[in-house]
Design an enzyme around this catalytic site. Structure first.
Site, PDB file in Angstrom:
ATOM      1  CG  ASP A 224     -12.165  32.642  -3.221  1.00 41.42           C
ATOM      2  OD1 ASP A 224     -11.460  33.232  -1.975  1.00 41.42           O
ATOM      3  OD2 ASP A 224     -12.398  33.180  -4.104  1.00 41.42           O
TER       4      ASP A 224
ATOM      5  CE  LYS B 101     -14.462  35.884  -3.236  1.00 40.96           C
ATOM      6  NZ  LYS B 101     -13.817  36.792  -4.177  1.00 40.96           N
TER       7      LYS B 101
ATOM      8  CB  SER C  83     -15.090  29.196  -4.527  1.00 42.89           C
ATOM      9  OG  SER C  83     -13.913  29.399  -5.456  1.00 42.89           O
TER      10      SER C  83
ATOM     11  N   GLY D 133     -16.488  34.689  -6.604  1.00 42.78           N
ATOM     12  CA  GLY D 133     -16.251  33.100  -5.979  1.00 42.78           C
ATOM     13  C   GLY D 133     -17.475  32.286  -6.395  1.00 42.78           C
TER      14      GLY D 133
HETATM   15  O1  C5P Z   1      -7.184  28.597  -5.395  1.00 43.27           O
HETATM   16  P1  C5P Z   1      -7.799  28.826  -6.646  1.00 43.27           P
HETATM   17  O2  C5P Z   1      -7.712  27.582  -7.603  1.00 43.27           O
HETATM   18  O3  C5P Z   1      -9.025  29.257  -6.635  1.00 43.27           O
HETATM   19  O4  C5P Z   1      -6.719  29.992  -7.498  1.00 43.27           O
HETATM   20  C1  C5P Z   1      -7.155  30.367  -8.892  1.00 43.27           C
HETATM   21  C2  C5P Z   1      -5.653  30.955  -9.413  1.00 43.27           C
HETATM   22  O5  C5P Z   1      -5.551  32.342  -8.650  1.00 43.27           O
HETATM   23  C3  C5P Z   1      -4.520  30.107  -8.771  1.00 43.27           C
HETATM   24  O6  C5P Z   1      -4.019  28.990  -9.938  1.00 43.27           O
HETATM   25  C4  C5P Z   1      -3.354  31.306  -8.976  1.00 43.27           C
HETATM   26  O7  C5P Z   1      -2.885  31.373 -10.001  1.00 43.27           O
HETATM   27  C5  C5P Z   1      -4.420  32.389  -8.325  1.00 43.27           C
HETATM   28  N1  C5P Z   1      -4.094  32.500  -6.906  1.00 43.27           N
HETATM   29  C6  C5P Z   1      -2.997  33.127  -6.363  1.00 43.27           C
HETATM   30  N2  C5P Z   1      -3.051  33.216  -5.022  1.00 43.27           N
HETATM   31  C7  C5P Z   1      -3.842  33.068  -4.049  1.00 43.27           C
HETATM   32  C8  C5P Z   1      -5.277  32.460  -4.613  1.00 43.27           C
HETATM   33  C9  C5P Z   1      -5.099  32.074  -6.270  1.00 43.27           C
HETATM   34  O8  C5P Z   1      -1.996  33.234  -6.896  1.00 43.27           O
HETATM   35  N3  C5P Z   1      -3.826  33.104  -2.948  1.00 43.27           N
END
Ligand code: C5P
Length: 307
Positions: free
Chosen positions: A138, A11, A105, A102
């Site tokens: 994601d 993405k 994800s 991504g």
């Molecule tokens: O959700 P995901 O595990 O993919 O996110 C990875 C890291 O990115 C999270 O641990 C966080 O530090 C950061 N993040 C964030 N705000 C979001 C998405 C991700 O701070 N909306």
């Protein structure tokens, strides 16, 4: 059926606005995402017993239970315990790892999408998206459709109406960036208030950003490329100066707009014209260490079965 193969695309974030830091440590975002035809292939095959195996030849991708695809399978089997079976997952990687595209994800979403088809489970896509949101912000996008607006921490989705140019030159760097690290750097720059300053609220009511505001309110027009923007781009570029140089090269090669995707480092330029995009790919791809690919955006469902 003994096995299923799923194309798991990358993405690009055409818009990424950080509205502020939340009490849970995540960030409140407005995203406009499109999938592009740069794919990993994820194969799931039943095996004897109840063990779960993940194989991927890419050195940057963890094998075993820490892999997000393995965690997706575990979450699925917890939801549908009667269907638990031995499973072997093979991931053929083409999407840059730790690139802001991504990829991991998408692989997790491919597992959530593929397992009900492989095992004959009756489970709604809405429920799969909820399970996906537990794995990563994601993941739900890949179970939805492209293009799409996303709000919250990225998991609340709605359809994006309208059109935008088809051709993207996607530039991969010989290094990755950690999403958590880039958001951490964004926090350091914006202080405790995050993006909730009066200035940022002003941005949202400014007429040139009506699309972002519309997305927040559930309306959905896609802005023109010149109004696309990624708030994490300057942070990623400050960590690696080469990123800014590549954005300049893409613009110099005729891109309508160029920016970083997600938390970077991957950069892209957008083109209306395929021949121009092709020439830009040749030009930017000449720099040692960079890999430039010509991609098309995907419209409609994001995941599909590989034959
Ligand atoms: O959700 P995901 O595990 O993919 O996110 C990875 C890291 O990115 C999270 O641990 C966080 O530090 C950061 N993040 C964030 N705000 C979001 C998405 C991700 O701070 N909306």
């Amino acid at each position: 059926m003994e096995s299923i193969q799923v194309w798991s695309p990358a993405k690009l974030n055409l818009v990424l606005r950080v509205l502020g830091r939340r009490p849970d440590g995540y960030h409140e975002l407005v995203l406009l995402n499109t999938a592009v035809d740069l794919y990993d292939r994820v194969e799931m095959a039943r095996s004897s017993g109840t063990g779960l195996r993940v194989e991927c030849a890419h050195p940057g991708v963890p094998a075993g239970p820490d892999n997000l695809a393995a965690r997706a399978a575990e979450v699925f089997f917890q939801e549908c315990p009667d269907l638990r079976t031995g499973l072997s997952i093979k991931i053929e990687k083409h999407v840059p790892v730790a690139g802001g595209l991504g990829g991991g994800s998408g692989n997790a979403a491919a597992v959530l999408w593929g397992l009900p088809r492989l095992l004959g489970a009756k489970i709604s896509n809405a429920r799969l998206m909820e399970l996906g949101a537990e794995l990563g912000s994601d993941v739900p996008f890949f179970l939805f459709e492209s293009p799409a607006w996303a709000t919250g921490r990225g998991e609340r989705l709605h359809r994006a109406e309208g059109d935008f140019p088809d051709y993207f030159v996607v530039v991969k760097f010989p290094f990755g960036l950690s999403t958590a690290e880039v958001f951490g750097e964004w926090d350091r720059r914006h202080g405790r208030s995050g993006g909730n300053s009066e200035e940022d609220q002003g941005y949202l009511t400014n007429s040139s950003n009506n699309s972002t505001l519309g997305a927040l309110r559930g309306r959905s027009a896609i802005p023109l490329p010149r109004d696309w923007n990624n708030d994490l781009g300057p942070v990623a570029s400050s960590l690696h100066g080469e990123i800014g140089e590549v954005l300049d090269s893409l613009l110099g090669a005729g891109a309508e707009h160029a920016q970083v995707s997600g938390s970077g480092p991957t950069a892209f330029g957008v083109f209306q014209d395929e021949a121009k995009a092709f020439r830009a790919r040749e030009e930017v791809g000449r720099t040692p260490g960079l890999e430039a690919r010509l991609c098309r955006s995907l419209r409609g469902p994001v995941l599909k079965q590989a034959s």
